[in-house]
Design an enzyme around this catalytic site. Structure first.
Site, short mmCIF file in Angstrom:
data_model
loop_
_atom_site.label_atom_id
_atom_site.label_comp_id
_atom_site.label_asym_id
_atom_site.label_seq_id
_atom_site.Cartn_x
_atom_site.Cartn_y
_atom_site.Cartn_z
N GLU A 238 148.20 62.54 75.21
CA GLU A 238 147.26 62.59 74.07
C GLU A 238 147.46 61.40 73.15
OE1 GLU A 238 148.23 66.61 72.99
OE2 GLU A 238 147.21 67.29 74.81
N SER B 5 149.53 73.47 81.54
CA SER B 5 149.09 74.85 81.77
C SER B 5 150.17 75.76 82.37
CB SER B 5 147.82 74.86 82.64
OG SER B 5 146.77 74.17 81.99
N HIS C 96 153.29 60.93 75.26
CA HIS C 96 152.42 62.05 75.64
C HIS C 96 151.02 61.50 75.91
CE1 HIS C 96 150.14 65.76 75.55
NE2 HIS C 96 151.28 66.38 75.75
N ASN D 275 155.90 72.08 72.86
CA ASN D 275 155.20 71.07 72.07
C ASN D 275 154.06 71.77 71.33
OD1 ASN D 275 153.70 68.93 71.11
ND2 ASN D 275 153.10 68.14 73.13
N TRP D 276 154.27 71.96 70.04
CA TRP D 276 153.27 72.71 69.27
C TRP D 276 151.99 71.89 69.02
CZ3 TRP D 276 156.27 75.53 64.70
CH2 TRP D 276 157.17 76.45 65.26
N LYS D 277 152.06 70.60 69.27
CA LYS D 277 150.93 69.70 68.96
C LYS D 277 150.51 69.89 67.50
CE LYS D 277 149.87 69.69 73.82
NZ LYS D 277 148.89 69.56 74.90
N GLU E 100 153.35 65.26 83.41
CA GLU E 100 152.21 66.02 82.91
C GLU E 100 150.92 65.40 83.45
OE1 GLU E 100 153.42 68.33 79.02
OE2 GLU E 100 152.34 66.50 78.56
N GLY F 291 146.17 71.63 79.07
CA GLY F 291 145.23 72.39 78.26
C GLY F 291 143.97 72.83 79.01
N GLY G 105 152.66 73.46 76.17
CA GLY G 105 151.77 73.32 75.02
C GLY G 105 151.40 74.70 74.53
N GLY G 106 150.23 75.17 74.96
CA GLY G 106 149.70 76.46 74.50
C GLY G 106 150.69 77.62 74.56
P1 13P Z 1 149.43 72.98 77.90
O1 13P Z 1 150.65 73.78 78.28
O2 13P Z 1 148.68 73.58 76.76
O3 13P Z 1 148.58 72.66 79.08
O4 13P Z 1 149.96 71.57 77.33
C1 13P Z 1 150.93 70.88 78.02
C2 13P Z 1 151.39 69.75 77.18
O5 13P Z 1 150.64 68.83 76.91
C3 13P Z 1 152.76 69.79 76.67
O6 13P Z 1 153.13 68.56 76.14
#
Ligand code: 13P
Length: 251
Positions: A102, A213, A100, A14-16, A172, A178, A234-235
């Site tokens: 967020e 993470s 998600h 997920n590149w956000k 999650e 994050g 994510g990251g």
């Molecule tokens: P991180 O891997 O950056 O913690 O993010 C996870 C995420 O929200 C994937 O959707």
């Protein structure tokens, strides 16, 4: 489908809201160039909407699938700024992330709306990746499973259990996204086992991913757990070496 079916591993990036044409090209090249040697795992990338075409083009000859980060619950019409499931399907998406944290927290998506989006994704022939997870306060108050059960329950009520035949669930924990804090193997396995049980007869065959993470250094330990079928990154999905290393660990 019978209950003894082996679940395939799945890693989703997920590149956000990150990247641009130049950095995406580099990332996509890096991933596809290193893909040889990844075996026995399905993978998907979810770039921002505006870069879906770029990614679709770059992944044309690859087994890596395309996904989106959200979808509107309506088919079409006067919904300025929104994207429908049919549009995502048109661009070659196979997956779409729904619910998600967020979007729930920062964009005010209610549980009912998440359920409608999940339904819309299925209607468009997409595989929804339903995100569930508790906040730190909910975990501290001993309400993690209750929260997740409620988030899942609203969707099951809307679409029926059988719909999970074509869906993925991602656990999650909000406090792990994050932050560099990862759920312990015991915490993750407990929730994954709970989700599987909530899915009843669909439980044994549903892919349940862990997100929060995940890095090359902790992926193997998570993938060793019996109820974790892959990861939602994510990251780590913004770095080709890390993404491929995690896919290899899943394979
Ligand atoms: P991180 O891997 O950056 O913690 O993010 C996870 C995420 O929200 C994937 O959707």
């Amino acid at each position: 489908m019978n209950e003894s079916k082996t679940r395939r591993r799945l890693v989703v990036g997920n590149w956000k809201m990150n990247g641009n044409l130049a950095t995406n090209a580099e990332l996509l090249d890096g991933i596809t160039a290193q893909w040889q040697g990844v075996d026995g795992v399905d993978a998907a990338l979810c770039p921002p909407f505006v870069y879906l075409s770029q990614a679709a083009h770059a992944l044309k000859n690859s087994v890596i699938e395309l996904g989106a980060q959200s979808v509107n619950e309506h088919d079409a019409g006067a919904f300025t700024g929104e994207i429908s499931g049919a549009m995502l399907d048109d661009l070659g998406c196979r997956y779409v992330i729904v619910g998600h944290n967020e979007r729930r927290r920062l964009e005010g998506e209610t549980e009912a709306r998440v359920a409608d989006k999940f339904h819309a994704a299925l209607q468009a022939g997409l595989i929804p990746i339903l995100c569930v997870g508790e906040s730190e306060q909910e975990r501290d108050a001993g309400q993690a499973l209750e929260t997740i059960g409620r988030q899942l329950g609203v969707v099951i009520e809307r679409v029926g259990l059988q719909a999970f035949e074509n869906a993925v669930v991602a656990y999650e924990p909000v406090w792990a996204v994050g932050t560099g804090k990862v759920a312990s193997p015991e915490q993750a396995e407990e929730v994954h086992r709970f989700i599987r049980a909530e899915l009843g007869k669909l439980g044994p065959q549903t892919q349940i991913l862990y997100g929060g993470s995940v890095k090359p250094g902790n992926a193997e330990q998570l993938f060793a757990l019996p109820d974790i079928d892959g990861a939602l990154l994510g990251g780590a999905s913004l770095n080709a070496d890390d993404f491929v290393a995690i896919c290899k660990a899943a394979g």
